[in-house]
Design a protein around this motif. Structure first.
Motif, PDB file in Angstrom:
ATOM      1  N   GLU A  59     -23.255  52.663 -11.179  1.00  0.00           N
ATOM      2  CA  GLU A  59     -22.603  53.747 -11.922  1.00  0.00           C
ATOM      3  C   GLU A  59     -22.420  53.415 -13.403  1.00  0.00           C
ATOM      4  OE1 GLU A  59     -22.038  56.841 -10.772  1.00  0.00           O
ATOM      5  OE2 GLU A  59     -23.180  56.041  -9.074  1.00  0.00           O
ATOM      6  N   GLU A  60     -23.064  52.346 -13.852  1.00  0.00           N
ATOM      7  CA  GLU A  60     -22.896  51.899 -15.236  1.00  0.00           C
ATOM      8  C   GLU A  60     -24.162  52.132 -16.058  1.00  0.00           C
ATOM      9  OE1 GLU A  60     -21.694  47.800 -17.556  1.00  0.00           O
ATOM     10  OE2 GLU A  60     -22.377  47.682 -15.498  1.00  0.00           O
ATOM     11  N   PRO A  61     -24.059  52.837 -17.199  1.00  0.00           N
ATOM     12  CA  PRO A  61     -25.221  52.957 -18.065  1.00  0.00           C
ATOM     13  C   PRO A  61     -25.509  51.610 -18.732  1.00  0.00           C
ATOM     14  CG  PRO A  61     -23.326  54.011 -19.089  1.00  0.00           C
ATOM     15  CD  PRO A  61     -22.894  53.551 -17.727  1.00  0.00           C
ATOM     16  N   VAL A  62     -26.766  51.186 -18.667  1.00  0.00           N
ATOM     17  CA  VAL A  62     -27.139  49.887 -19.229  1.00  0.00           C
ATOM     18  C   VAL A  62     -28.240  49.995 -20.272  1.00  0.00           C
ATOM     19  CG1 VAL A  62     -26.410  48.618 -17.172  1.00  0.00           C
ATOM     20  CG2 VAL A  62     -28.788  49.381 -17.372  1.00  0.00           C
ATOM     21  N   GLY A  63     -28.862  51.185 -20.407  1.00  0.00           N
ATOM     22  CA  GLY A  63     -29.940  51.308 -21.372  1.00  0.00           C
ATOM     23  C   GLY A  63     -30.400  52.734 -21.556  1.00  0.00           C
ATOM     24  N   PHE A  64     -31.514  52.851 -22.272  1.00  0.00           N
ATOM     25  CA  PHE A  64     -32.082  54.149 -22.645  1.00  0.00           C
ATOM     26  C   PHE A  64     -33.600  54.012 -22.630  1.00  0.00           C
ATOM     27  CE2 PHE A  64     -33.894  56.877 -25.935  1.00  0.00           C
ATOM     28  CZ  PHE A  64     -33.335  58.107 -25.642  1.00  0.00           C
ATOM     29  N   VAL A  65     -34.263  55.056 -22.158  1.00  0.00           N
ATOM     30  CA  VAL A  65     -35.726  55.081 -22.164  1.00  0.00           C
ATOM     31  C   VAL A  65     -36.193  56.461 -22.625  1.00  0.00           C
ATOM     32  CG1 VAL A  65     -35.930  55.768 -19.728  1.00  0.00           C
ATOM     33  CG2 VAL A  65     -37.813  54.543 -20.832  1.00  0.00           C
ATOM     34  N   MET A  66     -37.279  56.472 -23.395  1.00  0.00           N
ATOM     35  CA  MET A  66     -37.862  57.743 -23.831  1.00  0.00           C
ATOM     36  C   MET A  66     -39.383  57.606 -23.795  1.00  0.00           C
ATOM     37  SD  MET A  66     -36.942  60.150 -27.102  1.00  0.00           S
ATOM     38  CE  MET A  66     -37.477  59.124 -28.450  1.00  0.00           C
ATOM     39  N   LEU A  67     -40.017  58.598 -23.176  1.00  0.00           N
ATOM     40  CA  LEU A  67     -41.470  58.664 -23.107  1.00  0.00           C
ATOM     41  C   LEU A  67     -41.967  59.801 -23.981  1.00  0.00           C
ATOM     42  CD1 LEU A  67     -42.028  58.428 -19.237  1.00  0.00           C
ATOM     43  CD2 LEU A  67     -41.961  56.555 -20.888  1.00  0.00           C
ATOM     44  N   ALA A  68     -43.196  59.672 -24.436  1.00  0.00           N
ATOM     45  CA  ALA A  68     -43.875  60.767 -25.120  1.00  0.00           C
ATOM     46  C   ALA A  68     -44.898  61.326 -24.149  1.00  0.00           C
ATOM     47  CB  ALA A  68     -44.553  60.281 -26.393  1.00  0.00           C
ATOM     48  N   LEU A  69     -44.807  62.607 -23.873  1.00  0.00           N
ATOM     49  CA  LEU A  69     -45.697  63.276 -22.929  1.00  0.00           C
ATOM     50  C   LEU A  69     -46.523  64.307 -23.693  1.00  0.00           C
ATOM     51  CD1 LEU A  69     -43.091  63.900 -20.081  1.00  0.00           C
ATOM     52  CD2 LEU A  69     -44.651  61.961 -20.333  1.00  0.00           C
TER      53      LEU A  69
END
Length: 94
Positions: A59-69
């Motif tokens: 239940e803990e946010p630990v990071g961020f990810v973003m893809l280009a589609l």
């Protein structure tokens, strides 16, 4: 065999936005990775290609990810960050 996933990708909402914005890399990495605020601003202006999620461990946010589609192209990893307090635990690899 069955294996429990270490991380889960979740939508960023009003409920978790502040927690995602509070995540940051260490001082030595700041020149390598954009802040999550900058990434979200870029995603807003590139809504046609940006796909982004918060990385959660339990239940803990630990990071961020973003893809280009981009249509007609293979997706590529635009951003990946793991909070400096949670690095070294395999979240990025997962």
């Amino acid at each position: 065999f069955w294996m429990q996933r270490m991380v889960e990708l979740r939508e960023i909402t009003r409920d978790n936005l502040e927690a995602v914005l509070a995540l940051e890399v260490g001082e030595r990495q700041r020149h390598l990775v954009a802040s999550n605020a900058k990434s979200l601003a870029q995603a807003f202006f590139h809504q046609d290609i940006a796909w982004f999620r918060a990385v959660y461990a339990g239940e803990e946010p630990v990071g961020f990810v973003m893809l280009a589609l981009k249509r007609g192209e293979a997706p590529y990893l635009w951003r990946l960050m793991v909070d400096h307090r949670r690095q070294g635990r395999g979240y990025g690899k997962e």
